[in-house]
Design an enzyme around this catalytic site. Structure first.
Site, PDB file in Angstrom:
ATOM      1  N   GLU A 167     -21.097   7.035  82.055  1.00 54.65           N
ATOM      2  CA  GLU A 167     -20.173   6.924  83.168  1.00 54.65           C
ATOM      3  C   GLU A 167     -20.923   6.319  84.358  1.00 54.65           C
ATOM      4  O   GLU A 167     -20.866   5.139  84.597  1.00 54.65           O
ATOM      5  CB  GLU A 167     -19.565   8.290  83.490  1.00 54.65           C
ATOM      6  N   GLU A 226     -21.868  19.861  87.202  1.00 53.21           N
ATOM      7  CA  GLU A 226     -20.477  19.391  87.273  1.00 53.21           C
ATOM      8  C   GLU A 226     -19.488  20.556  87.252  1.00 53.21           C
ATOM      9  O   GLU A 226     -18.498  20.558  87.964  1.00 53.21           O
ATOM     10  CB  GLU A 226     -20.213  18.461  86.078  1.00 53.21           C
TER      11      GLU A 226
HETATM   12  C1  BGC Z   1     -16.137  12.158  86.657  1.00 51.22           C
HETATM   13  C2  BGC Z   1     -15.752  12.893  87.894  1.00 51.22           C
HETATM   14  C3  BGC Z   1     -14.531  12.216  88.415  1.00 51.22           C
HETATM   15  C4  BGC Z   1     -13.472  12.492  87.393  1.00 51.22           C
HETATM   16  C5  BGC Z   1     -12.084  12.160  87.742  1.00 51.22           C
HETATM   17  C6  BGC Z   1     -15.051  12.395  85.646  1.00 51.22           C
HETATM   18  O1  BGC Z   1     -15.290  11.887  84.415  1.00 51.22           O
HETATM   19  O2  BGC Z   1     -17.383  12.479  86.188  1.00 51.22           O
HETATM   20  O3  BGC Z   1     -16.689  13.363  88.689  1.00 51.22           O
HETATM   21  O4  BGC Z   1     -14.191  12.449  89.711  1.00 51.22           O
HETATM   22  O5  BGC Z   1     -13.818  11.987  86.132  1.00 51.22           O
HETATM   23  O6  BGC Z   1     -11.427  13.280  87.687  1.00 51.22           O
END
Ligand code: BGC
Length: 716
Positions: A333, A597
């Site tokens: 990501e 997270e």
């Molecule tokens: C990310 C988040 C992001 C989210 C959207 C995720 O995969 O890592 O931090 O804001 O997607 O909800």
């Protein structure tokens, strides 16, 4: 006009993919040089050398911008690097170009300007006289890492091809460069129960490993990177999803020192495979890499766990401020998620000087904004074409306003003002009777409302969206007022949104009818209840009843403020100081060195939240850093006199802490605040930089002071 605009784009003439190529050019000088400058950029990431010496120290140059419209070029003074016979060589890898599918491919553009003592000037442009060959780096990918073949030599480099492409997207370097900031030594070399040889660097971080290797000719030694070990103490990479994060080094039997130049990893641990050299600590260093932002904030208190939390917030920021404010640095990501950025910016701007960093990102944001004002989820944009999400897209307004507050940056407000208006107008056009009840939203992402560790949420999406509609409109109005623009149209809009919000979400007692922590926190902080005290009392009871927080990404940054600003500082401290799950200190007790997270990325029994979406370096919940500075240490910005020109000192003490001290380096000098308990007395100290003034709230009184250090005592 800079000479790079007269130069040519050149490319290898074949699809580079994840291979790395090296463009080269030899040139001789015809006299004594008084000044020499290289202007350069690439599609992909580059590293330039002149006569074998590295040009500059920008890692992963030219960084990541909205490449279709904005590509930064860099200017380097190269006078010291050149002599009579020279060779410039530039390695180019795919870097962030991997996000652009087939519409952009690796290319280089540069100009070397040489000024001679006799007043003559010579310019060398990139053109088809440059050669291009394949690098020893056979493969390089931001998610997957490198393959390096020490014995490879491209025997048949060819001439570069001129690429017919305009140069409209070229802009001068706007953001901070990315640099190597620190080298961490090996903390421990160990074998896992599964028999893997691993190294622990003691800190989850972003960067790469520099290592010395000899090995046997033809042997492929591998370094794998991981953030954590699993419950059994084995090397754990499932949370990286498809990102491999591996460095494969094909040995030639001679000693080399290697580090990646076109990729980076998120890791604390490495695992070594096929390592025939003796494994010695001195042969491995972890190099921490991030944007060249200057540290400005410091905090310390009597609770070591809170201090560790603060250190984890700092490391979370260091790990994710890599040219773009990213969600995470390890899995597949590593994107500029707008929601995460807006949630964390208040804290980020106290910890480090991120003014220039965010100015650049906001320029990308407005350049990626859709014609209807919609803001993509990630900046730079990946053209997902989704709806704009509340709480995420609001970064368009929240971030510029924060740069104004923290740094007094009025220019950024002026520059972003159109984009801010477009965003608020977008919401207006997507709402019905002032309620934003359309579209898809991430809502209170990862909150704990319905059941533990769920992505579900009990706070209605329309409440959250309409709350952010009101909040963004209110910040837009403030911004317009700062710029001297008539905002009456938006004032009327705000009053209508508030009315609609109250009708839909507030009961006759001023309480929030969904009865959730996030619902209350947003209502209170965004000033949406006719009776703030009623909503605050409700929030306090909600927290007291369950004994812990339940908020996700959107509620968390405001939760403690909503309590402490309304007479419930003790409850806010209860949440901050709680050690059990869910809480900020839970991860600290589990050995975290960064912010996770999820509230329970690692569960008490050592098992993982999931493999799918479980980053151990995600700064969003680190947003509590702002409360730590502004309430625990009591250092506040005055909106009417931003950038700490006038400071408001208003600490809230707590019996569980015996001292707190914090400092923030502002453009006027260091602002400091501390308090310490001595028997039945609390001693306060506040430092105001000289051109500034402050209002000090101690013992229920407000005092105005100018530059200097002031001490006060208060009886408990
Ligand atoms: C990310 C988040 C992001 C989210 C959207 C995720 O995969 O890592 O931090 O804001 O997607 O909800």
């Amino acid at each position: 006009m800079k000479s790079i605009y007269n130069s040519n784009w050149i490319e290898p003439g074949y699809d580079l993919g994840d291979k790395v190529c090296v463009f080269s050019k030899k040139f001789d000088l015809n006299g004594t040089v008084s000044r020499a400058e290289l202007q350069i950029t690439s599609f992909g990431v580059y590293e330039a050398h002149i006569n074998g010496k590295r040009v500059g120290d920008f890692i992963l140059a030219p960084g990541w911008t909205n490449y279709r419209k904005r590509l930064q070029f860099q200017t380097y003074d190269i006078a010291e690097l050149i002599g009579s016979n020279n060779e410039i060589s530039v390695s180019v890898g795919r870097g962030w170009l991997m996000h652009y599918k087939d519409d952009l491919s690796a290319a280089l553009i540069a100009s070397v300007e040489i000024y001679y003592d006799n007043g003559e000037k010579e310019i060398i442009y990139t053109d088809d006289s440059w050669t291009v060959g394949l690098s020893k780096i056979q493969y390089s990918n931001i998610y997957n890492g490198d393959i390096y073949d020490a014995s490879f030599v491209d025997e048949s480099p060819c001439f570069a091809t001129i690429k017919d492409m305009d140069k409209k997207m070229l802009i001068e370097q706007q953001g901070e460069k990315i640099v190597e900031v620190e080298k961490l030594p090996v903390k421990k070399i160990f074998s896992t129960p599964q028999g893997d040889i691993c190294i622990d660097f003691g800190q989850n971080m972003t960067g790469y490993v520099e290592f010395n290797i000899c090995g046997k000719k033809g042997e492929q030694a591998v370094i794998y990177h991981a953030e954590t070990l699993d419950a059994d103490g084995n090397f754990y990479t499932a949370n990286l999803r498809s990102a491999k994060q591996e460095i494969r080094f094909i040995c030639d039997g001679r000693l080399h020192t290697y580090k990646p130049i076109h990729s980076f990893q998120g890791f604390r641990y490495i695992k070594l495979e096929n390592w025939s050299d003796e494994i010695k600590a001195e042969n491995f260093k972890a190099i921490v890499v991030h944007s060249d932002i200057k540290r400005t904030g410091y905090f310390e208190c009597s609770d070591e766990l809170v201090n560790k939390l603060y250190s984890n917030i700092i490391w979370g920021q260091r790990g994710n401020f890599l040219d773009v404010p990213t969600d995470c640095p390890q899995r597949d990501e590593r994107l500029g998620w707008t929601g995460d950025a807006q949630v964390f910016i208040r804290t980020a701007a106290l910890n480090f000087d991120v003014n220039k960093f965010f100015e650049k990102w906001l320029s990308d944001l407005s350049s990626c904004q859709n014609a209807d004002g919609g803001v993509p989820h990630v900046i730079p944009d990946l053209q997902w074409r989704d709806d704009s999400s509340s709480g995420w897209a609001d970064a368009a307004v929240i971030c510029p306003w924060q740069l104004y507050l923290t740094y007094g940056n009025k220019k950024v407000l002026a520059r972003q003002f159109d984009s801010m208006c477009k965003w608020v107008n977008y919401i207006k056009n997507h709402s019905n009777n002032y309620l934003w009840d359309t579209g898809k939203h991430f809502a209170d992402w990862l909150c704990l409302d319905e059941n533990d560790s769920s992505k579900k949420h009990a706070t209605p999406v329309e409440l959250i969206s309409t709350a952010f509609f009101a909040y963004s409109t209110s910040l837009l109005i403030k911004s317009g007022n700062v710029l001297g623009i008539d905002m009456s149209e938006y004032e009327a809009l705000l009053s209508n949104i508030r009315q609609a919000y109250r009708k839909a979400f507030i009961d006759k007692y001023g309480r929030v009818n969904c009865n959730t922590q996030t619902g209350c926190a947003l209502t209170i902080y965004f000033n949406l209840s006719p009776d703030k005290q009623a909503a605050a009392k409700q929030l306090n009871s909600l927290v007291k009843e369950c004994g812990h927080l339940k908020t996700g990404f959107l509620g968390t940054p405001y939760l403690l403020h909503a309590l402490s600003e309304n007479g419930y500082a003790q409850t806010a401290y209860d949440l901050l100081l709680r050690r059990e799950y869910p809480s900020w200190l839970y991860s600290v007790t589990m050995g975290a060195t960064t912010i996770w997270e999820h509230w329970d990325s690692l569960k008490p029994d050592g098992t993982m939240w999931s493999t799918g979406m479980n980053s151990f370096n995600h700064y969003a919940y680190g947003a509590v850093g702002d409360w730590i500075f502004s309430v625990a240490a009591g250092i506040n910005i005055d909106e009417a006199s931003p950038g700490f020109r006038h400071i408001i000192f208003k600490p809230a003490t707590d019996s569980r802490l015996s001292f707190v001290k914090a400092g923030i380096l502002t453009k006027y000098g260091e602002v400091k605040s501390s308090w310490r308990k001595e028997g039945r007395l609390i001693e306060y100290s506040f430092t105001v930089p000289h051109p500034c003034t402050a209002t000090v709230y101690v013992g229920g009184e407000a005092k105005i002071v100018s530059g200097g250090t002031y001490k006060f005592k208060e009886e408990i």
